[in-house]
Write a protein that holds these residues in place. Structure first.
Motif, mmCIF file in Angstrom:
data_model
loop_
_atom_site.group_PDB
_atom_site.id
_atom_site.type_symbol
_atom_site.label_atom_id
_atom_site.label_comp_id
_atom_site.label_asym_id
_atom_site.label_seq_id
_atom_site.Cartn_x
_atom_site.Cartn_y
_atom_site.Cartn_z
ATOM 1 N N PHE A 8 25.252 -82.383 42.170
ATOM 2 C CA PHE A 8 24.115 -83.005 43.099
ATOM 3 C C PHE A 8 25.741 -84.212 44.230
ATOM 4 O O PHE A 8 24.928 -84.257 44.681
ATOM 5 C CB PHE A 8 23.652 -83.959 42.232
ATOM 6 C CG PHE A 8 22.824 -83.433 41.307
ATOM 7 C CD1 PHE A 8 22.561 -82.437 40.576
ATOM 8 C CD2 PHE A 8 21.699 -82.397 42.639
ATOM 9 C CE1 PHE A 8 21.567 -82.258 39.822
ATOM 10 C CE2 PHE A 8 20.340 -82.110 41.450
ATOM 11 C CZ PHE A 8 19.981 -81.810 40.129
ATOM 12 N N GLY A 9 27.124 -83.992 43.940
ATOM 13 C CA GLY A 9 27.749 -84.486 44.229
ATOM 14 C C GLY A 9 28.258 -83.627 45.460
ATOM 15 O O GLY A 9 28.065 -82.922 45.381
ATOM 16 N N HIS A 10 28.893 -84.391 46.579
ATOM 17 C CA HIS A 10 30.299 -83.361 47.919
ATOM 18 C C HIS A 10 30.876 -82.372 46.885
ATOM 19 O O HIS A 10 31.567 -82.495 45.709
ATOM 20 C CB HIS A 10 29.873 -84.751 48.825
ATOM 21 C CG HIS A 10 31.130 -85.044 48.302
ATOM 22 N ND1 HIS A 10 31.597 -86.615 47.533
ATOM 23 C CD2 HIS A 10 32.518 -84.978 48.959
ATOM 24 C CE1 HIS A 10 32.993 -86.949 47.617
ATOM 25 N NE2 HIS A 10 33.741 -86.361 48.009
ATOM 26 N N ASP A 12 33.270 -80.629 46.130
ATOM 27 C CA ASP A 12 35.160 -80.683 45.354
ATOM 28 C C ASP A 12 34.871 -82.486 44.992
ATOM 29 O O ASP A 12 36.509 -83.326 44.768
ATOM 30 C CB ASP A 12 35.968 -80.101 46.280
ATOM 31 C CG ASP A 12 36.441 -79.029 46.442
ATOM 32 O OD1 ASP A 12 35.716 -78.148 45.294
ATOM 33 O OD2 ASP A 12 36.736 -78.438 47.453
ATOM 34 N N GLY A 13 33.782 -82.880 44.960
ATOM 35 C CA GLY A 13 34.418 -84.037 44.986
ATOM 36 C C GLY A 13 34.174 -84.392 42.995
ATOM 37 O O GLY A 13 34.191 -83.733 42.440
ATOM 38 N N ASN A 14 33.782 -85.629 42.842
ATOM 39 C CA ASN A 14 33.689 -86.404 41.653
ATOM 40 C C ASN A 14 32.711 -85.749 40.878
ATOM 41 O O ASN A 14 32.923 -84.521 39.103
ATOM 42 C CB ASN A 14 34.024 -87.809 40.968
ATOM 43 C CG ASN A 14 34.669 -89.089 42.132
ATOM 44 O OD1 ASN A 14 36.165 -88.321 41.807
ATOM 45 N ND2 ASN A 14 34.473 -89.688 42.313
ATOM 46 N N ALA A 88 24.890 -86.073 38.666
ATOM 47 C CA ALA A 88 25.402 -86.382 39.665
ATOM 48 C C ALA A 88 25.951 -87.773 40.554
ATOM 49 O O ALA A 88 25.115 -89.187 39.474
ATOM 50 C CB ALA A 88 23.285 -87.027 40.015
ATOM 51 N N PRO A 89 25.808 -88.514 41.494
ATOM 52 C CA PRO A 89 25.857 -89.396 41.736
ATOM 53 C C PRO A 89 25.093 -90.622 41.388
ATOM 54 O O PRO A 89 23.686 -89.215 41.722
ATOM 55 C CB PRO A 89 26.246 -89.234 43.818
ATOM 56 C CG PRO A 89 26.448 -87.435 43.770
ATOM 57 C CD PRO A 89 26.013 -86.635 42.378
ATOM 58 N N VAL A 90 25.825 -91.929 41.437
ATOM 59 C CA VAL A 90 24.423 -92.865 41.729
ATOM 60 C C VAL A 90 24.530 -93.046 43.420
ATOM 61 O O VAL A 90 25.704 -93.902 43.071
ATOM 62 C CB VAL A 90 25.062 -93.657 40.836
ATOM 63 C CG1 VAL A 90 24.295 -95.255 41.012
ATOM 64 C CG2 VAL A 90 24.917 -93.222 39.304
ATOM 65 N N GLY A 152 26.963 -101.554 35.469
ATOM 66 C CA GLY A 152 25.735 -102.994 36.105
ATOM 67 C C GLY A 152 25.456 -102.185 37.274
ATOM 68 O O GLY A 152 24.272 -102.130 37.639
ATOM 69 N N TRP A 153 26.172 -101.554 38.220
ATOM 70 C CA TRP A 153 26.061 -100.747 39.076
ATOM 71 C C TRP A 153 25.490 -98.591 38.777
ATOM 72 O O TRP A 153 25.027 -98.060 40.027
ATOM 73 C CB TRP A 153 27.176 -100.918 40.126
ATOM 74 C CG TRP A 153 27.452 -102.211 40.985
ATOM 75 C CD1 TRP A 153 27.441 -102.961 40.015
ATOM 76 C CD2 TRP A 153 26.506 -102.688 41.873
ATOM 77 N NE1 TRP A 153 27.356 -104.565 41.417
ATOM 78 C CE2 TRP A 153 26.605 -103.132 42.205
ATOM 79 C CE3 TRP A 153 25.341 -101.970 42.808
ATOM 80 C CZ2 TRP A 153 26.044 -104.535 43.138
ATOM 81 C CZ3 TRP A 153 24.514 -102.468 44.273
ATOM 82 C CH2 TRP A 153 25.363 -104.117 44.119
ATOM 83 N N THR A 154 25.115 -98.674 37.831
ATOM 84 C CA THR A 154 25.158 -97.556 37.323
ATOM 85 C C THR A 154 23.803 -97.701 36.511
ATOM 86 O O THR A 154 23.220 -96.635 36.488
ATOM 87 C CB THR A 154 25.856 -96.258 37.063
ATOM 88 O OG1 THR A 154 26.343 -97.027 35.784
ATOM 89 C CG2 THR A 154 27.066 -96.078 38.102
HETATM 90 C C1 LIG Z 1 25.308 -93.941 49.656
HETATM 91 C C2 LIG Z 1 25.750 -94.225 48.487
HETATM 92 C C3 LIG Z 1 25.360 -94.820 47.494
HETATM 93 C C4 LIG Z 1 25.727 -95.842 46.572
HETATM 94 N N1 LIG Z 1 25.903 -96.315 45.991
HETATM 95 C C5 LIG Z 1 26.220 -96.645 44.497
HETATM 96 C C6 LIG Z 1 25.621 -97.439 43.776
HETATM 97 O O1 LIG Z 1 24.551 -98.325 43.938
HETATM 98 N N2 LIG Z 1 27.145 -97.575 42.299
HETATM 99 C C7 LIG Z 1 27.919 -96.866 42.013
HETATM 100 O O2 LIG Z 1 28.644 -96.949 40.465
HETATM 101 N N3 LIG Z 1 28.305 -95.965 43.240
HETATM 102 C C8 LIG Z 1 27.918 -95.860 44.028
HETATM 103 N N4 LIG Z 1 28.064 -95.213 45.411
HETATM 104 C C9 LIG Z 1 29.579 -94.260 45.143
HETATM 105 C C10 LIG Z 1 29.127 -92.877 44.239
HETATM 106 O O3 LIG Z 1 28.542 -92.640 43.242
HETATM 107 C C11 LIG Z 1 30.951 -91.750 43.685
HETATM 108 O O4 LIG Z 1 31.844 -91.986 44.905
HETATM 109 C C12 LIG Z 1 30.649 -90.750 42.903
HETATM 110 O O5 LIG Z 1 31.219 -90.453 42.996
HETATM 111 C C13 LIG Z 1 29.869 -89.888 45.053
HETATM 112 O O6 LIG Z 1 29.982 -89.287 43.734
HETATM 113 P P1 LIG Z 1 31.119 -87.373 44.477
HETATM 114 O O7 LIG Z 1 32.549 -87.443 44.600
HETATM 115 O O8 LIG Z 1 30.482 -86.386 43.838
HETATM 116 O O9 LIG Z 1 30.236 -86.574 45.679
HETATM 117 C C14 LIG Z 1 27.235 -94.606 46.348
HETATM 118 C C15 LIG Z 1 28.199 -93.745 47.748
HETATM 119 C C16 LIG Z 1 26.837 -93.957 48.458
HETATM 120 C C17 LIG Z 1 27.004 -92.347 48.868
#
Ligand SMILES: Cc1cc2nc3c(=O)[nH]c(=O)nc-3n(C[C@H](O)[C@H](O)[C@H](O)COP(=O)(O)O)c2cc1C
Length: 328
Positions: A8-10, A12-14, A88-90, A152-154
């Motif tokens: 659910f990420g962008h 080629d992202g993580n 999925a991204p957090v 704690g941020w995830t």
């Molecule tokens: C709007 C937004 C909010 C985010 N909030 C958090 C967060 O609360 N905790 C965290 O660890 N990362 C947070 N991130 C970072 C993303 O989770 C991280 O960059 C992740 O690798 C994105 O996945 P992707 O690379 O596959 O798109 C946030 C990113 C965005 C764009």
């Protein structure tokens, strides 16, 4: 056997990197693999219109959302798969909104207990049953992915991600914390981490297609709940009683060897949301609420318009122009 990974990420992202690496593990376990990235797909939210109920009442194989977007493509890929990996991204400490949209549209409409009851009834009436793919037992693994240095941020990522597997009764076999992506820069630079992701995919692949009773948890530790292996607890201020936030099972919290432990009685494990009994309990709860609803409407329904009269004073504010979503 086919293992599906959805990112659910962008592009080629993580999340894409981790999902693809996990699929290499599933491939090594002898499975066919499928990868989907949903970021450029449109999966709108459930509006509660109940059109899925209506098509099902008319004899459709399953409750199918009627919104004309990409939901069905993703839903059919999950239904075809024998094992699933969700990455999925957090965002804002919880899972991204698109993931929640998908789970709201797949949750109630794909509830295993409701589908078993409908299948039984249809067959008793001599009609074709429901879509057999609704009864596949699929191993599932989740990776919530965050950029922050500290877990704690995830923290609400994993509990929320679990809910996609709950209603169709998938079997959690592994999960990985995906915090710290900011420091990693790219997960590709962290070989031990990528090796563990590969193993996660293998753990799903090796268990795809085997009976549910034979599937086993292969995560790094057992967690606190024996069903979801999660660690999130809800406390309602009642002595030492705590509830698994994901499963809803109630247990007794104690300290053993200096560590928090929750003792869940067998009947509480059995009524957890990830267990057939838990879904049946909720299905029966809904049936009894519907009965109660009809009785209350019969007795008090006529009073509702007069009671709602005072709410007319509050007017809805609407945008001047509606914005329509387009695929990008
Ligand atoms: C709007 C937004 C909010 C985010 N909030 C958090 C967060 O609360 N905790 C965290 O660890 N990362 C947070 N991130 C970072 C993303 O989770 C991280 O960059 C992740 O690798 C994105 O996945 P992707 O690379 O596959 O798109 C946030 C990113 C965005 C764009």
């Amino acid at each position: 056997m086919q293992v599906l990974a959805i990112s659910f990420g962008h592009k080629d992202g993580n999340c894409d990197i981790l999902a693809k690496k996990a699929l290499l593990g599933a491939k090594a376990a002898g499975c066919d693999v499928k990868f989907i990235n949903t970021n450029n797909l449109i999966i709108e939210r459930c509006t509660g219109c109940t059109a899925c109920d209506k098509v099902f009442e008319k004899g459709a194989e399953a409750k199918l959302c009627q919104r004309p977007d990409d939901f069905r493509f993703v839903r059919d890929a999950i239904m075809d798969a024998d094992g699933c990996i969700f990455v999925a991204p957090v965002y804002s400490v919880g899972v991204t909104g698109q993931y929640k949209n998908l789970l709201d549209r797949m949750g109630a409409s794909h509830d295993r207990a409701a589908m078993i009851a409908a299948d039984k009834q249809r067959k008793a009436e001599g009609k074709p049953g429901v879509d057999p793919r609704l009864f596949k037992d699929r191993p599932v693994a989740y990776i919530p992915v965050g950029g922050a240095r500290t877990p704690g941020w995830t923290s609400m990522g994993l509990p929320m991600m679990h809910l996609l597997g709950v209603s169709n009764l998938m079997i959690p076999v592994d999960y990985m914390e995906g915090y710290g992506m900011g420091d990693r820069v790219s997960p590709l630079l962290d070989k031990p981490y990528m090796d563990r992701v590969f193993q996660l995919g293998k753990n799903v692949g090796e268990q795809a297609g085997i009976p549910r009773e034979k599937m086993e948890w292969r995560g790094d530790w057992e967690g606190v709940c024996p069903s979801c292996h999660g660690t999130t607890l809800t406390y309602r201020g009642e002595g030492t009683k705590v509830e698994c936030t994901v499963c809803g099972s109630i247990g007794d919290l104690c300290i053993e060897d200096g560590k928090i432990k929750v003792n869940y009685p067998a009947d509480q494990i059995a009524r957890g949301r990830y267990q057939p009994g838990g879904l049946v309990e909720h299905y029966e709860e809904i049936q009894s609420m519907m009965k109660n609803f009809m009785e209350v409407i019969k007795e008090h329904g006529a009073e509702i318009p007069a009671l709602a009269k005072e709410l007319e004073e509050i007017e809805e504010t609407k945008p001047e122009h509606r914005t329509m979503l387009k695929r990008v």
